[in-house]
Design a protein around this motif. Structure first.
Motif, short mmCIF file in Angstrom:
data_model
loop_
_atom_site.label_atom_id
_atom_site.label_comp_id
_atom_site.label_asym_id
_atom_site.label_seq_id
_atom_site.Cartn_x
_atom_site.Cartn_y
_atom_site.Cartn_z
N GLN A 1 1.50 -2.15 -8.57
CA GLN A 1 1.00 -0.84 -8.17
C GLN A 1 0.96 -0.77 -6.66
OE1 GLN A 1 -2.86 0.30 -9.62
NE2 GLN A 1 -2.66 2.35 -8.80
N PHE A 2 1.42 0.33 -6.12
CA PHE A 2 1.42 0.56 -4.68
C PHE A 2 0.37 1.60 -4.32
CE2 PHE A 2 5.53 -1.40 -4.95
CZ PHE A 2 5.70 -2.01 -3.71
N SER A 3 -0.33 1.35 -3.23
CA SER A 3 -1.16 2.36 -2.58
C SER A 3 -0.39 2.80 -1.35
CB SER A 3 -2.51 1.77 -2.17
OG SER A 3 -3.26 1.41 -3.30
N CYS A 4 -0.10 4.08 -1.27
CA CYS A 4 0.72 4.62 -0.19
C CYS A 4 -0.17 5.45 0.74
CB CYS A 4 1.82 5.47 -0.80
SG CYS A 4 2.98 6.12 0.40
N PHE A 5 0.00 5.25 2.04
CA PHE A 5 -0.85 5.89 3.04
C PHE A 5 -0.02 6.65 4.06
CE2 PHE A 5 -3.16 2.28 1.40
CZ PHE A 5 -4.43 2.77 1.23
N LEU A 6 -0.68 7.55 4.77
CA LEU A 6 -0.14 8.22 5.94
C LEU A 6 -0.92 7.70 7.14
CD1 LEU A 6 1.48 10.38 7.49
CD2 LEU A 6 -0.32 12.02 6.87
N ALA A 7 -0.21 7.19 8.13
CA ALA A 7 -0.83 6.69 9.35
C ALA A 7 -0.38 7.54 10.52
CB ALA A 7 -0.46 5.23 9.59
#
Length: 181
Positions: free
Chosen positions: A118-124
């Protein structure tokens, strides 16, 4: 239709991956041995965007596929580490840029038919250059690409890493549609 499990046997395990053989019954098929890959640590990715709308990307070679391509910063969370803290650390180590703001984009299972990955995807955003990349094994070069360059690279297969393609596509599609209102 829901599969019924009759047990699980570990075939291989390391700090990076475990391989299991599950005894399952599939409706309409019968009982089969089904391989399952589990990842002991959560995975994280981030789309890193600056105030000009450019994307921070890594140009790297993947020996398994023997391909060069652009990727977003990514990595695993250490045991007990918050995924947002992990991606902050990964961005800094891989690129030399420190994000000022990190927000969740989405979570997804990369290979739901065979893996628990499972991936947690973020905006930085709001990044500050602090040094050269600390982990020189991650990429041959780190560059800011325009949105048009990123879209072209994705269309031409130069972003063929699944987590990178997912992160970029999600940001350019659903995220922007939901936040343009």
């Amino acid at each position: 239709m829901e599969w019924k499990s009759y047990g699980r046997r570990r075939v291989y395990g390391s700090d990076y991956v475990e391989v299991w053989l599950d005894d399952v019954e599939i409706p309409g098929v019968g009982r089969v041995d089904h391989h399952v890959l589990t990842m002991p640590r959560p995975s994280t990715t981030a789309v890193v965007v600056d105030e000009q709308g450019r994307f921070l990307m890594l140009w790297r070679h993947r020996f398994i596929t023997n391909r060069w391509g652009w990727e977003v910063p990514a990595g695993w969370a250490d045991p007990g580490e918050d995924p947002a803290a992990a991606i902050r650390r990964e961005i800094e180590e891989e690129t030399g840029w420190r994000p000022g703001r990190v927000e969740p984009l989405t979570q997804y299972h990369a290979l739901s038919g065979i893996s628990t990955m499972q991936f947690s995807c973020f905006l930085a955003t709001e990044c500050t250059r602090i040094s050269a990349p600390q982990d020189v094994s991650e990429a041959e070069r780190v560059e800011w690409l325009t949105e048009a360059e990123v879209v072209r690279c994705a269309a031409e297969g130069l972003i063929d890493d699944g987590p990178s393609l997912m992160a970029v596509s999600y940001y350019l599609g659903p995220y922007r549609l939901l936040h343009s209102r």
